[in-house]
Design a protein around this motif. Structure first.
Motif, mmCIF file in Angstrom:
data_model
loop_
_atom_site.group_PDB
_atom_site.id
_atom_site.type_symbol
_atom_site.label_atom_id
_atom_site.label_comp_id
_atom_site.label_asym_id
_atom_site.label_seq_id
_atom_site.Cartn_x
_atom_site.Cartn_y
_atom_site.Cartn_z
ATOM 1 N N LEU A 11 0.838 -1.205 0.000
ATOM 2 C CA LEU A 11 0.000 0.000 0.000
ATOM 3 C C LEU A 11 0.869 1.249 0.000
ATOM 4 C CD1 LEU A 11 -3.084 -0.464 2.362
ATOM 5 C CD2 LEU A 11 -3.045 0.010 -0.082
ATOM 6 N N GLU A 12 1.902 1.218 0.859
ATOM 7 C CA GLU A 12 2.812 2.368 0.955
ATOM 8 C C GLU A 12 3.516 2.600 -0.368
ATOM 9 O OE1 GLU A 12 5.460 1.717 4.207
ATOM 10 O OE2 GLU A 12 3.876 2.061 5.702
ATOM 11 N N ARG A 13 3.971 1.492 -0.959
ATOM 12 C CA ARG A 13 4.663 1.592 -2.239
ATOM 13 C C ARG A 13 3.777 2.264 -3.290
ATOM 14 N NH1 ARG A 13 8.642 -2.984 -4.042
ATOM 15 N NH2 ARG A 13 10.353 -2.253 -2.736
ATOM 16 N N LEU A 14 2.533 1.765 -3.373
ATOM 17 C CA LEU A 14 1.619 2.289 -4.374
ATOM 18 C C LEU A 14 1.312 3.757 -4.108
ATOM 19 C CD1 LEU A 14 -0.761 -0.785 -4.641
ATOM 20 C CD2 LEU A 14 0.689 0.106 -6.453
ATOM 21 N N ALA A 15 1.229 4.091 -2.818
ATOM 22 C CA ALA A 15 0.943 5.491 -2.484
ATOM 23 C C ALA A 15 2.108 6.372 -2.917
ATOM 24 C CB ALA A 15 0.702 5.617 -0.982
ATOM 25 N N ARG A 16 3.353 5.836 -2.749
ATOM 26 C CA ARG A 16 4.524 6.609 -3.150
ATOM 27 C C ARG A 16 4.584 6.777 -4.662
ATOM 28 N NH1 ARG A 16 8.943 3.602 -0.575
ATOM 29 N NH2 ARG A 16 7.755 3.303 1.323
ATOM 30 N N VAL A 60 -4.245 1.332 -10.626
ATOM 31 C CA VAL A 60 -3.311 0.211 -10.534
ATOM 32 C C VAL A 60 -3.627 -0.788 -11.631
ATOM 33 C CG1 VAL A 60 -2.406 -1.593 -9.024
ATOM 34 C CG2 VAL A 60 -3.159 0.572 -8.065
ATOM 35 N N ALA A 61 -4.924 -1.019 -11.871
ATOM 36 C CA ALA A 61 -5.317 -2.006 -12.863
ATOM 37 C C ALA A 61 -4.889 -1.592 -14.257
ATOM 38 C CB ALA A 61 -6.846 -2.206 -12.810
ATOM 39 N N ALA A 62 -4.747 -0.322 -14.471
ATOM 40 C CA ALA A 62 -4.378 0.142 -15.796
ATOM 41 C C ALA A 62 -2.901 -0.105 -16.122
ATOM 42 C CB ALA A 62 -4.683 1.643 -15.909
ATOM 43 N N PRO A 81 0.674 -5.672 -16.181
ATOM 44 C CA PRO A 81 0.845 -6.638 -15.081
ATOM 45 C C PRO A 81 2.302 -7.006 -14.850
ATOM 46 C CG PRO A 81 -0.722 -7.455 -16.742
ATOM 47 C CD PRO A 81 -0.204 -6.144 -17.226
ATOM 48 N N ARG A 82 3.078 -7.091 -15.942
ATOM 49 C CA ARG A 82 4.474 -7.507 -15.756
ATOM 50 C C ARG A 82 5.228 -6.499 -14.892
ATOM 51 N NH1 ARG A 82 7.522 -9.028 -21.091
ATOM 52 N NH2 ARG A 82 5.993 -10.666 -21.114
ATOM 53 N N GLU A 83 4.980 -5.230 -15.166
ATOM 54 C CA GLU A 83 5.631 -4.179 -14.391
ATOM 55 C C GLU A 83 5.216 -4.247 -12.920
ATOM 56 O OE1 GLU A 83 7.908 -1.978 -15.560
ATOM 57 O OE2 GLU A 83 7.797 -3.280 -17.313
ATOM 58 N N LEU A 84 3.958 -4.472 -12.734
ATOM 59 C CA LEU A 84 3.434 -4.552 -11.361
ATOM 60 C C LEU A 84 4.092 -5.680 -10.597
ATOM 61 C CD1 LEU A 84 -0.416 -4.011 -11.311
ATOM 62 C CD2 LEU A 84 1.308 -2.790 -10.004
ATOM 63 N N ALA A 85 4.188 -6.849 -11.237
ATOM 64 C CA ALA A 85 4.771 -8.002 -10.575
ATOM 65 C C ALA A 85 6.222 -7.743 -10.230
ATOM 66 C CB ALA A 85 4.638 -9.239 -11.461
ATOM 67 N N ARG A 86 6.901 -6.961 -11.094
ATOM 68 C CA ARG A 86 8.312 -6.693 -10.844
ATOM 69 C C ARG A 86 8.472 -5.744 -9.657
ATOM 70 N NH1 ARG A 86 12.455 -3.947 -13.177
ATOM 71 N NH2 ARG A 86 11.115 -2.676 -14.475
ATOM 72 N N ARG A 87 7.606 -4.746 -9.580
ATOM 73 C CA ARG A 87 7.755 -3.740 -8.517
ATOM 74 C C ARG A 87 7.102 -4.157 -7.202
ATOM 75 N NH1 ARG A 87 8.219 1.908 -11.505
ATOM 76 N NH2 ARG A 87 9.162 1.050 -13.376
ATOM 77 N N PRO A 132 4.560 -10.842 -6.232
ATOM 78 C CA PRO A 132 3.605 -11.539 -7.098
ATOM 79 C C PRO A 132 2.252 -11.764 -6.406
ATOM 80 C CG PRO A 132 5.704 -12.695 -7.049
ATOM 81 C CD PRO A 132 5.808 -11.590 -6.041
ATOM 82 N N GLU A 133 2.252 -11.950 -5.051
ATOM 83 C CA GLU A 133 0.985 -12.180 -4.340
ATOM 84 C C GLU A 133 0.074 -10.963 -4.437
ATOM 85 O OE1 GLU A 133 3.982 -12.479 -1.861
ATOM 86 O OE2 GLU A 133 4.242 -14.076 -3.340
ATOM 87 N N THR A 134 0.691 -9.780 -4.401
ATOM 88 C CA THR A 134 -0.094 -8.554 -4.501
ATOM 89 C C THR A 134 -0.772 -8.488 -5.853
ATOM 90 O OG1 THR A 134 1.671 -7.576 -3.223
ATOM 91 C CG2 THR A 134 0.013 -6.088 -4.088
ATOM 92 N N LEU A 135 -0.016 -8.853 -6.883
ATOM 93 C CA LEU A 135 -0.597 -8.854 -8.217
ATOM 94 C C LEU A 135 -1.758 -9.848 -8.286
ATOM 95 C CD1 LEU A 135 -0.483 -7.929 -11.168
ATOM 96 C CD2 LEU A 135 0.948 -9.915 -11.617
#
Lengths: 229, 471
Positions: free
Chosen positions: B180-185, B194-196, B199-205, B208-211
């Protein structure tokens, strides 16, 4: 108002000299011709209490209720025996052709339970007859039972001691029973609805010892009379 | 697929309020902290809010009832709710401690429209005086998140529901604090943003469980659910805010339990003849009451009458803090035969059961007996008693029995004086050599001087006894 009067007259709670014998309260025949005649062919009152005043069991008091018991059991209604003084003996009842599956014996411990049980049995629609040995009862308790019997339209016979004959009672029928001998019972009507109390009458009750030839020798004489001494 | 989620914001408090005759303000507090977790509507009106310190809440409402949370209790309660919900829906998933998920698309064939189903559930909740927030969602997680925010809408329009989820603020999506903190930053505040992202970028940052979690919310990844199976028994518990000291005080909270039982039995099309009522005392001891009826029964009014008689018989040994009603024995329901069309007279079988159950509840089961003859020559063994049974049985009739007295004495009494007249006899009864209770007696009937017709016998030692009266 006239409805109320009609009910009173119809129930024969008010004795009317003019129309004596016309009003018939609902009742069951006692099955004994002499007793029926004594009660002016009204029999055991339905929806009211009856009292039998006796001193000790074994004088033929059950012979008085056996025909009624049989009738009730045949009509598939329940007959309750509440606190009987001895054990109602199943082979004898079966021998008198009474359907035992309609007979329920209840023993209660506390006097409060006895009244409660009586009242509940009397109010139920499945009950046909309640025979009870309630012990000491206050007049207001009898009044309650009387109301319960009226509500359930049941026959209730209370067996009480003879010394309670002097006590007034709201019961619709009061009989005082006294022993005579093995085939006779003396019955005195102390109170009944729609009529006067009667003279003591003697009731034939044979069949207590089964059907016998009256002329046949009944006892084999033997040494037992001597051995009692 | 369409899912429906029921979120109970204060289930424990609703449950407690059901057993109270006058409602009182209550809050739940975790046993370790001093923070208010859940607030009942009555306390809310007085200004108490979730997250407040307990001291503040008490200052606002001095007579506030404080309930400590208990996860096992809450799980039990949730299952209790699932039991009645099962009457309306087949596929239920438990989300302890406070949520139930229903699979709604299959229900629509039964209820035709979603508003009909929604209204049915609302009515059922209202009749049980429960507060629940309902929400629809295209995935289980989406329905859950919307319900928890009380944003539920009665709609099966997938685009609308998807848009609603996209609008969810990130802290309401059930993610853990680090992602949550990461996404807020990263400057992201809503789920749609976030959904936009690819997915690959999201999983990297992020992990994987969050994704996986986000994809499950959006329905891009399977989210298998395990359906709950109802147990084959009925169990309901009621807790009391104040200890109950009088047995009469148990009857009021018992009534809804028995109504629930009646409804459950109606739904099962079964009857029962045994209720188990457990009273819980403060010192963790329990008192079990077993209430039996004379025959199969399902009416709450009949049960409450029997329980009342039972409670009158035995006073409470200690104050009661909770009560559980359990039924494990179910009997197939028979058809009632009513003899008259207008129902003016009671069914005789039912009337018989009601009377016998009442008598047995007050006097005990042993007080009512039926008589039965037995094949034995010894008079004291020629009869027996049996408990009452609704099935009537006919005993065999013996042909030409010898005369027997109508009264039998419980035990033979010595004969005090010689009889006045001997009437019949002797009848020798010699029997019982096989079981060690041998009798050898000569029976006579005789008229005593008291006027009683007695059944007397002489035993093999020559002693005389009275064994019965010819009544």
């Amino acid at each position: 108002m006239s409805d109320l009067l009609n009910t009173l007259i119809h129930d024969a709670r008010v004795w009317q000299g003019r129309r004596h014998g016309l009003a018939r309260p609902p009742s069951h025949s006692t099955g004994h011709a002499t007793l029926d005649r004594l009660l002016d062919h009204t029999g055991w009152p339905v929806g009211a209490l009856s009292e039998c005043l006796i001193d000790r069991p074994g004088i033929g008091e059950l012979q008085l209720v056996l025909p009624l018991l049989k009738q009730v059991a045949e009509s598939e209604r329940m007959a309750f025996w509440i606190n009987p003084p001895c054990i109602p003996y199943a082979p004898a009842l079966a021998g008198a052709n009474i359907a035992l599956e309609q007979v329920v014996v209840i023993h209660t411990d506390a006097p409060g339970d006895t009244l409660w049980t009586l009242e509940n049995c009397l109010r139920a629609s499945v009950t046909g007859l309640v025979l009870a040995w309630p012990g000491n009862l206050a007049s207001r308790d009898i009044r309650r039972l009387q109301l319960a019997a009226e509500a359930g339209r049941n026959v209730c016979i209370l067996f009480r001691e003879r010394r309670q004959a002097r006590q007034s009672s709201p019961a619709a029928l009061r009989l005082e029973l006294e022993a005579r001998d093995d085939r006779q019972l003396q019955v005195q009507v102390l109170k009944r609805r729609g009529g006067w109390p009667g003279q003591p009458a003697t009731l034939e009750i044979d069949g207590r010892l089964g059907q016998r030839e009256p002329s046949a020798p009944r006892v084999i004489t033997g040494p037992w009379a001597g051995s009692m001494g | 697929m369409l899912w429906l989620y029921l979120h109970f914001p204060h289930l424990l408090l609703d449950h407690l309020a059901r057993s109270q005759e006058t409602p009182a303000a209550m809050v739940t507090v975790a046993s370790t902290s001093q923070q208010v977790l859940q607030v009942c509507p009555l306390a809310q009106q007085q200004g108490v809010q979730a997250g407040m310190r307990l001291k503040t809440a008490l200052a606002l409402t001095p007579e506030l009832g404080i309930v400590h949370t208990n996860s096992t209790r809450e799980a039990e309660l949730l299952e209790q709710q699932a039991c009645w919900l099962y009457h309306y829906a087949a596929q239920i998933v438990l989300y302890p401690p406070e949520g139930l998920l229903l699979e709604a698309s299959s229900l629509l064939r039964l209820y035709r429209t979603l508003p009909a189903l929604w209204q049915t559930l609302e009515n059922a909740l209202a009749s049980r005086r429960l507060t629940a927030w309902l929400a629809c969602g295209i995935t289980p997680k989406a329905a859950r998140l919307l319900a928890r925010q009380n944003l539920g809408q009665c709609s099966d329009d997938h685009t609308l529901l998807a848009a609603q989820v996209q609008e969810l603020p990130l802290p309401a999506t059930g993610l853990e604090t680090r992602p949550l903190e990461r996404l807020a930053r990263l400057g992201l505040t809503r789920l749609g943003e976030v959904a936009a992202l690819p997915p690959r970028e999201l999983a990297r940052r992020l992990a994987p469980e969050t994704l996986a979690h986000i994809q499950q919310i959006l329905g891009q990844r399977p989210d298998p659910q395990h359906c709950w199976q109802p147990p084959h028994r009925f169990q309901q518990r009621v807790d009391f805010m104040q200890e109950v000291e009088q047995s009469q005080g148990l009857l009021f909270p018992l009534q809804p339990l028995l109504n629930e039982l009646e409804e459950d039995l109606l739904w099962r099309q079964e009857d029962t003849d045994r209720l188990q009522l457990t009273l819980h005392h403060r010192d963790h001891s329990q008192q079990a009451l077993s209430i039996r009826t004379a025959g199969p029964e399902h009416r709450a009014s009949a049960f409450v009458e029997l329980v009342r008689l039972h409670l009158e018989r035995q006073p409470l040994p200690a104050p009661v803090i909770a009560m559980t009603l359990t039924v494990t024995r179910f009997l197939p329901r028979g058809t009632t035969i009513s003899r008259d069309l207008l129902g003016e007279n009671e069914d005789p079988k039912e009337a018989w059961q009601t009377l016998i159950s009442r008598l047995q509840a007050r006097l005990g089961r042993g007080a009512l007996r039926q008589l039965e003859p037995q094949a034995d020559h010894r008079p004291e063994k020629a009869w027996t008693t049996a408990g009452l049974q609704p099935q009537r049985r006919k005993p065999p009739v013996t042909q030409n029995p010898p005369p027997r007295p109508l009264w039998l004495l419980p035990s033979p009494q010595p004969l005090q004086q010689p009889p006045q007249t001997w009437l019949s006899g002797p009848e020798r009864i010699s029997s019982g050599w096989w079981d060690g209770e041998r009798v050898q007696r000569d029976y006579y009937s005789a008229l005593l001087t008291s006027g009683q017709l007695a059944w007397v016998y002489r035993d093999d030692q020559g002693h005389w006894f009275v064994h019965g009266w010819f009544g």
